[in-house]
Scaffold this motif. Sequence first.
Motif, PDB file in Angstrom:
ATOM      1  N   ALA A 171      13.006  -8.321   3.232  1.00  0.00           N
ATOM      2  CA  ALA A 171      12.611  -8.698   1.874  1.00  0.00           C
ATOM      3  C   ALA A 171      11.114  -8.507   1.668  1.00  0.00           C
ATOM      4  CB  ALA A 171      13.010 -10.148   1.597  1.00  0.00           C
ATOM      5  N   THR A 172      10.314  -8.851   2.686  1.00  0.00           N
ATOM      6  CA  THR A 172       8.870  -8.622   2.584  1.00  0.00           C
ATOM      7  C   THR A 172       8.574  -7.153   2.316  1.00  0.00           C
ATOM      8  OG1 THR A 172       8.369 -10.455   4.099  1.00  0.00           O
ATOM      9  CG2 THR A 172       6.671  -8.782   3.813  1.00  0.00           C
ATOM     10  N   ALA A 173       9.244  -6.273   3.050  1.00  0.00           N
ATOM     11  CA  ALA A 173       9.007  -4.840   2.891  1.00  0.00           C
ATOM     12  C   ALA A 173       9.489  -4.341   1.534  1.00  0.00           C
ATOM     13  CB  ALA A 173       9.703  -4.074   4.020  1.00  0.00           C
ATOM     14  N   ARG A 174      10.730  -4.714   1.155  1.00  0.00           N
ATOM     15  CA  ARG A 174      11.295  -4.198  -0.091  1.00  0.00           C
ATOM     16  C   ARG A 174      10.552  -4.727  -1.320  1.00  0.00           C
ATOM     17  NH1 ARG A 174      13.629   0.125  -0.240  1.00  0.00           N
ATOM     18  NH2 ARG A 174      14.878  -0.495  -2.034  1.00  0.00           N
ATOM     19  N   VAL A 175      10.219  -6.012  -1.312  1.00  0.00           N
ATOM     20  CA  VAL A 175       9.471  -6.585  -2.432  1.00  0.00           C
ATOM     21  C   VAL A 175       8.074  -5.974  -2.495  1.00  0.00           C
ATOM     22  CG1 VAL A 175       8.417  -8.703  -3.331  1.00  0.00           C
ATOM     23  CG2 VAL A 175      10.774  -8.728  -2.508  1.00  0.00           C
ATOM     24  N   GLY A 176       7.418  -5.840  -1.340  1.00  0.00           N
ATOM     25  CA  GLY A 176       6.076  -5.264  -1.312  1.00  0.00           C
ATOM     26  C   GLY A 176       6.053  -3.824  -1.792  1.00  0.00           C
ATOM     27  N   LEU A 177       7.039  -3.022  -1.372  1.00  0.00           N
ATOM     28  CA  LEU A 177       7.100  -1.635  -1.822  1.00  0.00           C
ATOM     29  C   LEU A 177       7.256  -1.557  -3.339  1.00  0.00           C
ATOM     30  CD1 LEU A 177       9.436  -0.199   0.968  1.00  0.00           C
ATOM     31  CD2 LEU A 177       7.090   0.542   0.520  1.00  0.00           C
ATOM     32  N   ALA A 178       8.121  -2.420  -3.890  1.00  0.00           N
ATOM     33  CA  ALA A 178       8.349  -2.392  -5.333  1.00  0.00           C
ATOM     34  C   ALA A 178       7.119  -2.856  -6.107  1.00  0.00           C
ATOM     35  CB  ALA A 178       9.563  -3.263  -5.680  1.00  0.00           C
ATOM     36  N   ILE A 179       6.459  -3.896  -5.624  1.00  0.00           N
ATOM     37  CA  ILE A 179       5.251  -4.389  -6.298  1.00  0.00           C
ATOM     38  C   ILE A 179       4.150  -3.337  -6.247  1.00  0.00           C
ATOM     39  CG2 ILE A 179       3.386  -6.083  -6.112  1.00  0.00           C
ATOM     40  CD1 ILE A 179       5.842  -7.151  -7.477  1.00  0.00           C
ATOM     41  N   GLU A 229       0.832  -1.210   0.000  1.00  0.00           N
ATOM     42  CA  GLU A 229       0.000   0.000   0.000  1.00  0.00           C
ATOM     43  C   GLU A 229       0.862   1.253   0.000  1.00  0.00           C
ATOM     44  OE1 GLU A 229      -3.622  -2.257   2.368  1.00  0.00           O
ATOM     45  OE2 GLU A 229      -2.197  -0.990   3.452  1.00  0.00           O
ATOM     46  N   ARG A 230       1.946   1.247   0.751  1.00  0.00           N
ATOM     47  CA  ARG A 230       2.828   2.417   0.741  1.00  0.00           C
ATOM     48  C   ARG A 230       3.502   2.574  -0.623  1.00  0.00           C
ATOM     49  NH1 ARG A 230       8.527   3.450   2.721  1.00  0.00           N
ATOM     50  NH2 ARG A 230       8.634   5.719   2.815  1.00  0.00           N
ATOM     51  N   GLY A 231       3.819   1.449  -1.259  1.00  0.00           N
ATOM     52  CA  GLY A 231       4.449   1.530  -2.572  1.00  0.00           C
ATOM     53  C   GLY A 231       3.564   2.167  -3.617  1.00  0.00           C
ATOM     54  N   ARG A 232       2.251   2.037  -3.479  1.00  0.00           N
ATOM     55  CA  ARG A 232       1.330   2.610  -4.476  1.00  0.00           C
ATOM     56  C   ARG A 232       1.274   4.132  -4.417  1.00  0.00           C
ATOM     57  NH1 ARG A 232      -2.015  -1.891  -2.673  1.00  0.00           N
ATOM     58  NH2 ARG A 232      -1.783  -3.564  -4.207  1.00  0.00           N
ATOM     59  N   ARG A 233       1.582   4.699  -3.267  1.00  0.00           N
ATOM     60  CA  ARG A 233       1.618   6.149  -3.078  1.00  0.00           C
ATOM     61  C   ARG A 233       0.247   6.811  -3.151  1.00  0.00           C
ATOM     62  NH1 ARG A 233       6.169   7.237  -0.409  1.00  0.00           N
ATOM     63  NH2 ARG A 233       7.957   6.248  -1.408  1.00  0.00           N
ATOM     64  N   VAL A 234      -0.483   6.644  -4.248  1.00  0.00           N
ATOM     65  CA  VAL A 234      -1.789   7.306  -4.387  1.00  0.00           C
ATOM     66  C   VAL A 234      -2.791   6.645  -3.445  1.00  0.00           C
ATOM     67  CG1 VAL A 234      -3.672   7.872  -5.956  1.00  0.00           C
ATOM     68  CG2 VAL A 234      -1.295   7.886  -6.790  1.00  0.00           C
ATOM     69  N   GLY A 235      -3.320   7.428  -2.494  1.00  0.00           N
ATOM     70  CA  GLY A 235      -4.296   6.911  -1.551  1.00  0.00           C
ATOM     71  C   GLY A 235      -3.719   5.971  -0.523  1.00  0.00           C
TER      72      GLY A 235
END
Length: 448
Positions: free
Chosen positions: A286-294, A65-71
Amino acid sequence: MVLLAWPLALTNLSQMALLATDSAYLGHLSTEALAAVTLSGALFWTVLSPGFGLSFAAAAMLAQERGRRVGHVRAMRRTLRAGLLGAVLAAVPGMVLLWNGGAVLLALGQEPGLAEKAQDFLRCILWGIPAFGIFLTLRGLMAAMERPWPPLVMGLLAVPLNALLGWVLIFGHLGAPALGVRGAGIAGAVADGFMAVALAIFIARDRRLRRYRFFGRLWRLDMARLGRLVRLGLPIAAQMLLEIGLFSAVGLVMGSFGAQAVAAHAIALQIASTTFAVPLGLGQAATARVGLAIGAGRPWAARRAGWVAVLLAVAFMLPMALGMMLAPGALARLFLDPAAPDTAETAALAATLLFLAGLFQVSDGVQVVGAGALRGLHDTRAPMLIAAGGYWGLGFLAALALAFPAGLGPAGIWAGLVLGLAGVAGAMTWRWARLSRRGGLTARARPA
């Protein structure tokens, strides 16, 4: 990855330090007290599995969700609310079970005296379980925000707090009553509460985090978000139960070979658990970094983050493996009293088990990092099935076959663990490689 992973790894080690402090105190109190609390450990960590599963799921959701930025602010706030509620709800069944922990241990064939002392300990420490679940959820939030140091600070501060309270309550210093194992349980519950409250206060007051208003409208129920969290988190909890259950079962089987085998097993397991804390932190990173990128729609970055985490785990665990394989006897003697009559035999067996533990160090690191990277993709069911097949279908059955029909005894049990962990590591790596190669990351990368 290193900047994010090392504080997470040190936070894991701080949790181990809490248990090590209690063990050191109770070992000086009496052998029976130490044995009772050690006996409680497997039951205690088993009931924590649902909370761990939900907290890891919340961390994966928050990162995407943080990786998406919008909303992302509103989405993260809703997920955090669901995670905190899930942590509290997941604690209730475990607390009920631990309240009756003595009866459970008696049903498992433990001695009545030890079961009674274990129940005294469990009935005190269980009150910290909701707070510990809340701390885990907030730690996942901070990992998604790429700010892992505050949870580490709270964890490190909890160690001396637990040590002071344990010293006062276990032995009855400073005018307090000597509560023995009950004192250790109370100290542990207070330390868990401190970590949760202190981290929550930091998040609420920090200048950079305050604008998110993470604790706004906590009373609002979002059943759809909670349901999604449970669907993602239950396979993680099941995977952890499979792993915890494997080592608990191995410990019970080891008891059939006598006290020296149990002591040697405990030494090897303690050292292996300590080294495991670092790749566990890498898996969380890895969970955080992969999730942010996805979440940001950058599958190439997610692929790179996953492989970097795997390679870092290998780079750390390889020297750990060499140390255990080249100097197992010296490591084993660190945990034994040279004056004890059976030290030589116990040290020799512990050295054999440590050599075998060295053989699975790299596999153990790779499998936990692989599972963490897959969690960043919200892929949790396949890792659960891999764990079931590898830990039990391969590892435990091989351990029994090598220990009894093959006549290898305790060494055969640990040789089975080597095979099981190697199988799980290979399957986790294969799944990550398959998703990367066949476009699985691209399918999951959905930019807002």
